[in-house]
Design a protein around this motif. Structure first.
Motif, short mmCIF file in Angstrom:
data_model
loop_
_atom_site.label_atom_id
_atom_site.label_comp_id
_atom_site.label_asym_id
_atom_site.label_seq_id
_atom_site.Cartn_x
_atom_site.Cartn_y
_atom_site.Cartn_z
N SER A 125 -1.76 12.24 -21.17
CA SER A 125 -0.76 11.26 -20.77
C SER A 125 -0.17 10.64 -22.02
O SER A 125 -0.90 10.14 -22.88
N ALA A 126 1.16 10.68 -22.14
CA ALA A 126 1.80 10.18 -23.35
C ALA A 126 1.58 8.70 -23.55
O ALA A 126 1.51 8.21 -24.68
N ALA A 127 1.46 7.93 -22.46
CA ALA A 127 1.40 6.48 -22.56
C ALA A 127 -0.02 5.92 -22.63
O ALA A 127 -0.19 4.71 -22.70
N ALA A 128 -1.03 6.78 -22.62
CA ALA A 128 -2.42 6.30 -22.62
C ALA A 128 -3.24 7.04 -23.66
O ALA A 128 -3.02 8.23 -23.92
N ASN A 129 -4.21 6.34 -24.23
CA ASN A 129 -5.14 6.98 -25.17
C ASN A 129 -6.12 7.87 -24.41
O ASN A 129 -6.39 7.67 -23.22
N ASN A 130 -6.64 8.86 -25.12
CA ASN A 130 -7.64 9.77 -24.55
C ASN A 130 -8.91 9.63 -25.38
O ASN A 130 -9.07 10.26 -26.43
N TYR A 131 -9.83 8.78 -24.91
CA TYR A 131 -10.99 8.42 -25.72
C TYR A 131 -12.21 9.28 -25.41
O TYR A 131 -12.53 9.55 -24.25
N LEU A 171 -11.96 0.65 -21.92
CA LEU A 171 -11.53 1.86 -22.61
C LEU A 171 -11.13 2.97 -21.65
O LEU A 171 -10.20 3.73 -21.91
N GLY A 172 -11.86 3.08 -20.54
CA GLY A 172 -11.60 4.19 -19.62
C GLY A 172 -11.72 5.53 -20.30
O GLY A 172 -10.78 6.35 -20.23
N PRO A 173 -12.84 5.82 -20.99
CA PRO A 173 -12.94 7.07 -21.76
C PRO A 173 -12.85 8.30 -20.87
O PRO A 173 -13.22 8.28 -19.70
N ALA A 174 -12.36 9.37 -21.46
CA ALA A 174 -12.28 10.64 -20.74
C ALA A 174 -13.63 11.35 -20.69
O ALA A 174 -13.86 12.19 -19.82
N GLU A 175 -14.52 10.99 -21.62
CA GLU A 175 -15.83 11.64 -21.72
C GLU A 175 -16.77 10.70 -22.46
O GLU A 175 -16.35 10.01 -23.39
N ASP A 293 6.48 -3.28 -20.13
CA ASP A 293 6.65 -2.08 -20.96
C ASP A 293 8.13 -1.71 -21.12
O ASP A 293 8.71 -1.00 -20.30
N MET A 294 8.72 -2.22 -22.18
CA MET A 294 10.07 -1.84 -22.55
C MET A 294 10.05 -1.10 -23.89
O MET A 294 11.02 -1.12 -24.65
N THR A 295 8.91 -0.49 -24.18
CA THR A 295 8.75 0.24 -25.43
C THR A 295 9.66 1.45 -25.45
O THR A 295 10.04 1.98 -24.40
N ARG A 296 9.98 1.90 -26.65
CA ARG A 296 10.87 3.05 -26.81
C ARG A 296 10.13 4.31 -27.27
O ARG A 296 10.73 5.37 -27.37
N THR A 297 8.85 4.19 -27.57
CA THR A 297 8.08 5.35 -28.02
C THR A 297 6.75 5.40 -27.29
O THR A 297 6.25 4.39 -26.79
N ALA A 298 6.17 6.61 -27.23
CA ALA A 298 4.84 6.76 -26.64
C ALA A 298 3.80 6.00 -27.45
O ALA A 298 2.84 5.45 -26.88
N MET A 299 3.99 5.94 -28.77
CA MET A 299 3.05 5.20 -29.61
C MET A 299 3.05 3.72 -29.26
O MET A 299 2.01 3.07 -29.18
N GLY A 300 4.23 3.17 -29.03
CA GLY A 300 4.35 1.77 -28.64
C GLY A 300 3.76 1.51 -27.27
O GLY A 300 3.13 0.46 -27.05
N ALA A 301 3.94 2.44 -26.34
CA ALA A 301 3.38 2.28 -25.00
C ALA A 301 1.86 2.23 -25.04
O ALA A 301 1.23 1.41 -24.35
N ARG A 302 1.25 3.09 -25.86
CA ARG A 302 -0.21 3.07 -25.97
C ARG A 302 -0.69 1.78 -26.61
O ARG A 302 -1.71 1.21 -26.20
N LEU A 304 0.77 -1.17 -26.55
CA LEU A 304 0.91 -2.26 -25.58
C LEU A 304 -0.25 -2.25 -24.58
O LEU A 304 -0.79 -3.30 -24.24
N GLY A 305 -0.63 -1.06 -24.14
CA GLY A 305 -1.75 -0.96 -23.22
C GLY A 305 -3.05 -1.48 -23.84
O GLY A 305 -3.83 -2.16 -23.18
N ARG A 306 -3.26 -1.17 -25.12
CA ARG A 306 -4.47 -1.65 -25.80
C ARG A 306 -4.44 -3.17 -25.93
O ARG A 306 -5.45 -3.85 -25.74
#
Length: 452
Positions: A125-131, A171-175, A293-302, A304-306
């Motif tokens: 997912s572009a807007a979320a980290n994969n931990y 965190l909602g880790p993937a693993e 979320d009015m971010t313009r990049t996937a990096m910014g979206a992640r 903001l979520g953090r």
């Protein structure tokens, strides 16, 4: 699945069984020509999960084994389904051209894809980290470490068992990695991977961390007096070394933090406040995150979520963040120009992660070139006292290389040509000319034969 004693099997069957023996916890995708094949219990599982046909294949005298396969060009789509359901997949490739091989084609597992170690764009997912997280239980508390190998973020802490459950929930880790025989933290929903307890050994973990960061001591990272945090961080590196070694190069720093510096939001609070999803439908639409979320990049979206999941408590840090907000609020022109510039910025964090992991495509290099070209404009538009990373000084050299080497509109995948610009490599240019001459000669011969 071990071979039965005295059973005569084919060489390829013995090759597969040896590879499967080394990766017993993973589904082995075994490359055979244009397909990735699975055998035995793996085949039954893959046929069920992917809803494909289960067949069988002769692999020795009076021996047929279950078989299920997928076309090589559809690998990513099938990996997404399997990894999304918590399975691990070992991708075994042919290491030589079958047409030139003398005897059995050499094959090796080139990567193990697990929920916490994926780097492919299609699987994320572009807007979320994969931990990928690791938990090291101890007397009176636990060590927690987590990494997102697609961005290089790596952090560790020590906290009570009650706070551990809350932090895992945030965190909602993937693993989640755990020592063999230990109990998982409360309410963990992610797939669990058990490791030998030696991976969490404090001395071994410390050695691995020092070697990775090339330091004589870990005190500079804030790990003094935090053996459980160090053990969890070392276990993360050990797991990556076994399953996604190339990604280790993207893990350049370790942040040791104190969870008490942030406001704790348990699952109930996040749900009732609708921070990430609405309470009724569980949808992102209508949540606080979606509203802000009015971010313009996937990096910014992640990012903001953090920030929303880990609200600050320190007044100084809060005021520093508000000062940045105020500056952009009062400068409408600069704010608008910065937002416009950011539109041109692709997901550099994950592009670099794919390059380091060796799975980048030509379009990734073209996107990185575009990002490096846009970077000075973003910095100029933002203005103020923003610190420019020291590494950005070499961005000009990288941009010049990419502009000279990569075609303006490169082919989507490797192997089809059209990636390297003409004039960059004399040897490649010569090969292109020879290939073109050969094709023209063949076309002329075909035309002559047709006219006879």
């Amino acid at each position: 699945m071990a071979a039965r004693r005295g059973l005569v099997t084919t060489p390829i069957r013995r090759q597969y069984l040896e590879i499967k023996r080394r990766f017993p916890q993973a589904i082995v995708f075994f490359r055979l020509g244009d397909f990735y094949e699975t055998f035995d219990e793996d085949a039954k599982l893959v046929a069920r999960e992917l809803e494909i046909t289960l067949t069988s294949k002769p692999m020795g005298k009076d021996l047929r084994v279950p078989l299920a396969g997928v076309p090589h060009h559809a690998l990513q789509a099938h990996l997404k389904r399997l990894v999304g359901r918590g399975y691990k997949v070992a991708v075994c490739e042919q290491m030589e051209d079958p047409r030139k091989a003398k005897g059995l084609v050499a094959r090796e597992v080139v990567r193990v894809v697990t929920p916490g170690t994926v780097v492919e764009e299609e699987l994320l997912s572009a807007a979320a980290n994969n931990y990928l997280a690791a938990v090291c239980p101890g007397p009176g508390g636990s060590g927690l470490a987590y990494v997102d190998i697609t961005t290089g973020e790596f952090a560790a802490t020590e906290l009570s068992d009650a706070d551990l459950a809350l932090e895992i929930g945030r965190l909602g880790p993937a693993e989640v990695l755990l020592p063999e025989g230990s109990q998982p933290p409360a309410s963990v929903q992610a797939p669990l991977t058990r490791l030998d307890a030696y991976a969490f050994n404090p001395e071994e973990a410390g050695r691995r961390l020092r070697e990775h960061f090339r330091v004589a001591s870990l005190e500079g990272y804030g790990l003094r007096g935090k053996p459980l945090a160090a053990s969890a961080a070392g276990a993360v590196l050990a797991y990556l070394a076994d399953n996604q070694r190339a990604a280790l190069a993207n893990v350049k720093d370790l942040s040791v933090y104190d969870a008490s510096r942030f406001m704790v939001l348990d699952a109930s609070a996040r749900r009732h406040l609708e921070v990430f999803a609405t309470a009724r439908e569980g949808s992102r639409k209508g949540s606080l995150l979606e509203t802000l979320d009015m971010t313009r990049t996937a990096m910014g979206a992640r990012l903001l979520g953090r920030w929303l999941g880990q609200p600050l408590l320190d007044a100084r840090a809060i005021n520093e963040r508000l000062d940045r907000v105020q500056r952009f609020f009062e400068d409408a022109l600069g704010r608008g120009e910065t937002r416009d510039r950011l539109r041109e910025m692709p997901d550099v964090e994950r592009i670099v992660g794919r390059i380091v992991a060796g799975v980048a495509l030509p379009r990734d290099l073209a996107a990185l070139r575009r990002a490096l070209a846009a970077y000075p404009g973003v910095i100029a538009a933002a203005g103020g006292d923003f610190e420019v990373p020291a590494a950005s000084r070499s961005a000009g050299e990288a941009l010049a290389l990419l502009e000279a080497a990569i075609a303006d509109d490169p082919a989507p995948v490797l192997g089809e040509g059209g990636v390297i610009k003409a004039g960059f490599s004399p040897e490649l240019d010569e090969a292109r000319v020879l290939t073109g001459d050969a094709r023209r000669a063949l076309a002329e011969m075909e035309a002559e034969e047709r006219d006879r």
